[in-house]
Design a protein around this motif. Structure first.
Motif, PDB file in Angstrom:
ATOM      1  N   MET A   1       0.659  -1.280   0.025  1.00  0.00           N
ATOM      2  CA  MET A   1      -0.119  -0.115  -0.090  1.00  0.00           C
ATOM      3  C   MET A   1       0.954   1.271   0.077  1.00  0.00           C
ATOM      4  N   PHE A 135     -13.137   2.053  -1.069  1.00  0.00           N
ATOM      5  CA  PHE A 135     -12.407   2.642   0.017  1.00  0.00           C
ATOM      6  C   PHE A 135     -12.883   2.230   1.014  1.00  0.00           C
ATOM      7  N   THR A 143      -8.244   4.225   3.148  1.00  0.00           N
ATOM      8  CA  THR A 143      -7.492   3.520   2.113  1.00  0.00           C
ATOM      9  C   THR A 143      -8.332   3.264   1.119  1.00  0.00           C
ATOM     10  N   ARG A 145      -9.026   1.861  -2.827  1.00  0.00           N
ATOM     11  CA  ARG A 145      -8.467   0.893  -3.950  1.00  0.00           C
ATOM     12  C   ARG A 145      -8.829   1.484  -5.263  1.00  0.00           C
ATOM     13  N   GLN A 153      -4.355  -1.143  -7.092  1.00  0.00           N
ATOM     14  CA  GLN A 153      -3.443  -0.718  -6.097  1.00  0.00           C
ATOM     15  C   GLN A 153      -4.182   0.088  -4.986  1.00  0.00           C
ATOM     16  N   ASP A 154      -3.582  -0.128  -3.804  1.00  0.00           N
ATOM     17  CA  ASP A 154      -4.338   0.502  -2.534  1.00  0.00           C
ATOM     18  C   ASP A 154      -3.350   1.970  -2.428  1.00  0.00           C
ATOM     19  N   ARG A 156      -3.252   5.197   0.542  1.00  0.00           N
ATOM     20  CA  ARG A 156      -3.677   5.646   1.692  1.00  0.00           C
ATOM     21  C   ARG A 156      -3.507   7.208   1.912  1.00  0.00           C
TER      22      ARG A 156
END
Length: 404
Positions: A1, A135, A143, A145, A153-154, A156
Motif C-alpha cells: 500500500m 475505499f 484506504t 483501492r 493498487q491501494d 492511503r
C-alpha cells in the motif's frame, strides 16, 4: 500500500481540479485521480458569471482565462412566436461586482488552465487512468483501492474528496441516497458553427418556446456556439444525430449553412444527497447535487463548493479549526442547493418551455422591466451570487498560497 497522506481527490473535472488547487495553495499534499486518460472535452458548461470570475481571480487563473476566453455583457430573451427580443446588458452591475461581464470558454479549456496551475505545486500530483474502485475509512484516514493499467493498487490518505460527477462512485460507495427527481425530457447539447451574429443574436440567448425552446451561447473567440434544446426522452437516444437537422430547422434563425462540431444527449435531474460529509469522506459539485443546466447554476455552485471545501479542509488539516467546520460546509452547501441553485434552475427551465400564453407574456414583461429599470435589472442579474452562501462561522483563516 502506498501511503500518500494528505487528501485524495477523485474526479478531474473543474470542481475536482479547483478543490485540488485550493488545497495545494494552502500547502496541503493532494493527489488527484481520474479513470480517464485526460480531461473530458465533451460539450458541457461554457459560461462563467462574475461570481465564478471572482474565484478565478483569487486563485490566480483569471488572466489566463481572459486570454483564451470571450468576454460578453449582453443577454437576450427571445420569443420567436411573438417576434419579441429583450436585451439586458450586464454592465449595469458595475460597482456591484468586480467583473461586470461573463466569460465564455469550454469547460475543458478551463479545466486545462487549472491543471496547468496545479502542476506548479510540488505538493500536488495528478494520476490519470486511475479509477477509484473502493475505499474503507477509519478514525485516522481512508484506504482507497484504484484500478490502473498495472492492476489494482491501494492508496492511503488522511481524507477523500469525491468530485466525480453525477454518477459518482464515491457517493455510491457511501450508499447515500440521491434524493429528488429526474425531468421527463432529454436535453441535447450541440456545438455548432453558425453565423448567429448575422441574425442579431447576443453572446447569450434564452429562446423561449413551448416546443422549440433553446439556450444559444457563444463558446469562445471562435465562431462556435452551444445550442441546447430538449426532446422527448422516449425517442431512441442512438438516433439523436439524425434528428438534429429537423430541430435546427425550427430553432436556427435563418437558412445559413451550419456545421455540427459535437453533440451530447443527456438526462437532467434535480437531486441532492442528505449529507456531503461521511466521516473522512466529503463530496462536492455534481457528486453531491445536480440540477438542470438552464441558468448555468450547476458548475457555478460546484466551483463555490470547491472553494469552501478546500478552505475548510485546509483549516482542519492545519489545526486552525476542528472538524465540525466540515459539517457546516455540508449543511450550508446543501442549503444553497435547495434554496437557491435548484429553484433558480427549475424556474429558468419553466420560462424556456412555458406553454401557458398568459405566463409567457408575464415572463416576457419581467425581462422587459429588467431591461428598462436599472435597479430591477441589477437585482435580476445578481442571481448567480446566491450560490455563495453564508460565510463560515467566526471566519476561518487567512488563505495561504504556498507558491511553487
Amino acid at each position: 500500500m502506498e501511503n500518500l497522506g494528505g487528501v485524495i481527490v477523485s474526479g478531474a473535472g473543474p470542481v475536482g481540479l479547483v478543490t485540488a488547487l485550493g488545497l495545494a495553495r494552502a500547502g496541503i499534499k493532494v493527489t488527484l485521480v481520474d479513470a480517464a486518460p485526460t480531461i473530458n472535452d465533451s460539450p458541457r458548461a461554457a459560461i462563467y458569471y462574475p461570481t465564478t470570475l471572482d474565484v478565478l481571480d483569487c486563485y490566480g487563473l483569471l488572466e489566463d482565462a481572459l486570454h483564451v476566453g470571450y468576454k460578453s455583457t449582453e443577454f437576450q430573451f427571445r420569443s420567436p412566436a411573438e417576434n419579441k427580443v429583450v436585451s439586458i446588458d450586464s454592465s449595469i452591475l458595475t460597482g456591484l461586482v468586480r467583473y461586470p461581464y461573463n466569460l465564455h470558454l469550454g469547460q475543458h479549456i478551463l479545466a486545462d488552465l487549472v491543471l496547468q496551475h496545479l502542476s506548479r505545486y510540488p505538493n500536488a500530483a495528478v494520476r490519470w487512468n486511475t479509477g477509484l474502485a473502493a475505499f474503507e475509512q477509519d478514525e485516522r484516514g481512508v484506504t482507497v483501492r484504484v484500478d490502473t493499467a498495472e492492476g489494482p493498487q491501494d492508496l492511503r490518505a488522511d481524507w477523500l474528496v469525491g468530485s466525480d460527477g453525477a454518477r459518482s462512485t464515491v457517493r455510491r460507495l457511501l450508499d447515500l441516497p440521491f434524493e429528488g427527481h429526474t425531468w421527463p425530457d432529454r436535453f441535447v447539447a450541440t456545438n455548432v458553427r453558425f453565423d448567429f451574429d448575422k441574425y442579431g443574436f447576443a453572446p447569450i440567448n434564452q429562446v423561449s418556446d413551448p416546443v422549440n425552446w433553446a439556450v444559444v451561447a457563444r463558446l469562445g473567440k471562435e465562431n462556435i456556439w452551444r445550442c441546447t434544446f430538449g426532446e422527448d426522452a422516449s425517442l431512441p437516444e442512438e438516433e439523436v444525430l439524425r434528428r438534429i437537422p429537423e430541430r435546427y430547422a425550427a430553432i436556427l434563425p435563418g437558412p445559413g449553412k451550419y456545421e455540427i462540431v459535437a453533440a451530447s444527449p443527456y438526462r437532467v435531474h434535480e437531486r441532492c444527497v442528505p449529507s456531503m460529509r461521511v466521516g473522512r469522506v466529503l463530496l462536492a459539485g455534481d457528486a453531491a447535487h445536480v440540477c438542470n443546466p438552464c441558468g448555468g447554476m450547476g458548475l457555478t455552485t460546484g466551483i463555490i463548493d470547491a472553494v469552501e471545501l478546500s478552505d475548510a479542509l485546509s483549516a482542519v488539516i492545519t489545526r486552525q479549526r476542528d472538524d465540525s467546520i466540515l459539517d457546516y460546509y455540508s449543511d450550508e452547501r446543501r442549503r444553497v442547493f435547495r434554496e437557491c441553485t435548484s429553484p433558480t434552475a427549475s424556474h429558468m427551465k419553466r420560462v424556456l418551455s412555458e406553454k401557458d400564453p398568459h405566463k409567457r407574456r408575464e415572463d416576457e414583461q419581467a425581462y422587459r422591466t429588467s431591461a428598462e429599470n436599472a435597479e430591477i435589472g441589477r437585482k435580476a442579474m445578481m442571481y448567480p451570487s446566491g450560490v455563495i452562501g453564508r460565510p463560515f462561522p467566526e471566519g476561518i483563516y487567512e488563505r495561504a498560497d504556498a507558491t511553487a
